[in-house]
Scaffold this active site. Structure first.
Site: not given
Ligand SMILES: *Cc1c(COP(=O)(O)O)cnc(C)c1O
Length: 386
Positions: A188
């Protein structure tokens, strides 16, 4: 292999984490609160609650809003499974709203139609969780207006979108929602290795989420059923979890936040370059709504079937064989076996499914060089020609 996403870690990030390792607290110290304040101040919310993942943030956000059995949560089928699973964790039903073919975000017109029908059938959702896919914000004003009319609450899944803006304000200020959640997974925009955060302007929701992230336990005498037995005393007043973020993660987060604007600006520069270099190829480049300044977590192209016979699988495999770490975001959640078993079927959300048949996420990350980007475009040119 040129990866589709990659974290950017500097010596100052490393130093920040090492400092915590040498300090008194590895967890439950001052750094988590510092990270929460840093994010809240940046995005313009009054509260922020840090947790160990965005998935945890979604779960406690749903619980804080009172989601339970006999309730419904609606989200987009084009998202990571976590955006939907949080509803099931709470014992609620989950349903989806098809996407807008230009933004790939939950379509407010489809939402309006589905709400009309749900009202007639007496199964209106308690929560709608729009997902800012690729970092581009959803049409929040429209979704918020529908929320007022039909009485649902809103959780923005902004896992892709920290640092982005909607109508010139940072995503996460919750002007059009009850709670916004962010993810700090390494792919991210900023990372804490694993980690997530929920922002809100509602003190009660923040208090509820803080309680749920740590076993439902409080040390606040005001929340207890009677006077503390002594200075050691705490009370469990709800059934919570251990969803806490560590001090190490929070220190990394604080350090990364210093470069957030730079991270997003770099992504915009790379996207701008892709946009230009991809003209003439049989692909649709990402369309940006004029109301949005995307966080640009992802750069997704769609193969244009009116211009090429080359199918996604062929192009994907060719790119991978040429050392380009492309990906696909996402497999429509309703087509996953677990959701098929709940009664969903292929064909339920046609826009989402045709998007899925054509979409490829191109590599994009802070440290990507122009030479790497040139190589990606050259490889794509080959892949669609071969
Ligand atoms: C990455 C992601 C999540 C989950 O994130 P984590 O921190 O890995 O639990 C939830 N929603 C979306 C749209 C994502 O891209």
């Amino acid at each position: 292999m040129i990866p589709y996403g990659r974290q950017e870690i500097t010596q100052s990030d490393i130093d920040a984490v090492v400092d915590v390792l040498r300090s008194d607290f590895l967890t439950q110290g001052p750094m988590v609160a510092h990270f929460e304040e840093t994010v809240a101040r940046h995005v313009g919310s009054t509260h922020a609650v840090a947790v160990n993942s965005a998935t945890s943030a979604l779960h406690i956000a749903c619980l804080a809003l009172g989601l339970g059995q006999d309730d419904w949560l609606w989200t987009s089928p084009i998202t990571f499974v976590a955006s939907a699973n949080c509803g099931l964790y709470c014992g609620a039903g989950v349903d989806f709203v098809d996407i807008d073919p230009r933004t790939y975000n939950l379509c407010p017109k489809a939402l309006a139609r589905k709400l009309e029908q749900a009202e007639r059938e007496g199964r209106l959702p308690k929560i709608v969780a729009p997902v800012h896919l690729c970092g581009q914000p959803c049409d929040m004003a429209a979704i918020h207006a529908l929320g007022k009319r039909y009485g649902f609450r809103i959780i923005e899944d902004a896992s892709h979108a920290i640092g982005g803006k909607y109508r010139d304000e940072f995503i996460g200020n919750c002007r059009y929602s009850d709670i916004t959640i962010f993810s700090f997974h390494p792919v991210k925009i900023i990372t804490t290795a694993e980690g997530g955060m929920a922002t809100t302007n509602d003190a009660r929701l923040a208090e509820r989420m803080s309680l749920l992230r740590s076993h439902g336990i409080t040390r606040d005498p005001d929340l207890m059923t009677h006077e503390p037995d002594g200075p050691w005393y705490y009370q469990q007043i709800d059934l919570g979890f251990n969803y806490r973020m560590t001090e190490l993660q929070a220190a990394l987060g604080v350090s990364q936040m210093k470069r957030l604007d730079e991270f997003v600006a770099r992504r915009h520069a790379l996207a701008f370059r892709y946009d230009k270099m991809l003209t003439g190829l049989p692909v649709v480049t990402p369309w940006q709504h004029p109301d949005s300044y995307s966080g640009l977590h992802l750069y997704v192209i769609r193969l244009d079937p009116t211009q090429t016979d080359r199918r996604q699988l062929h192009v994907f495999e060719s790119l991978r064989n040429q050392g380009i770490g492309v990906n696909v975001h996402y497999i429509p959640v309703h087509t996953q076996p677990y959701y098929r078993n709940l009664g969903f079927e292929p064909g339920d959300f046609p826009q989402a499914e045709s998007y899925y048949a054509e979409a490829i996420s191109m590599p994009m990350f802070h440290g990507m060089t122009e030479a790497q980007q040139d190589a990606v475009v050259e490889a794509l040119r080959k892949a669609v020609q071969q």
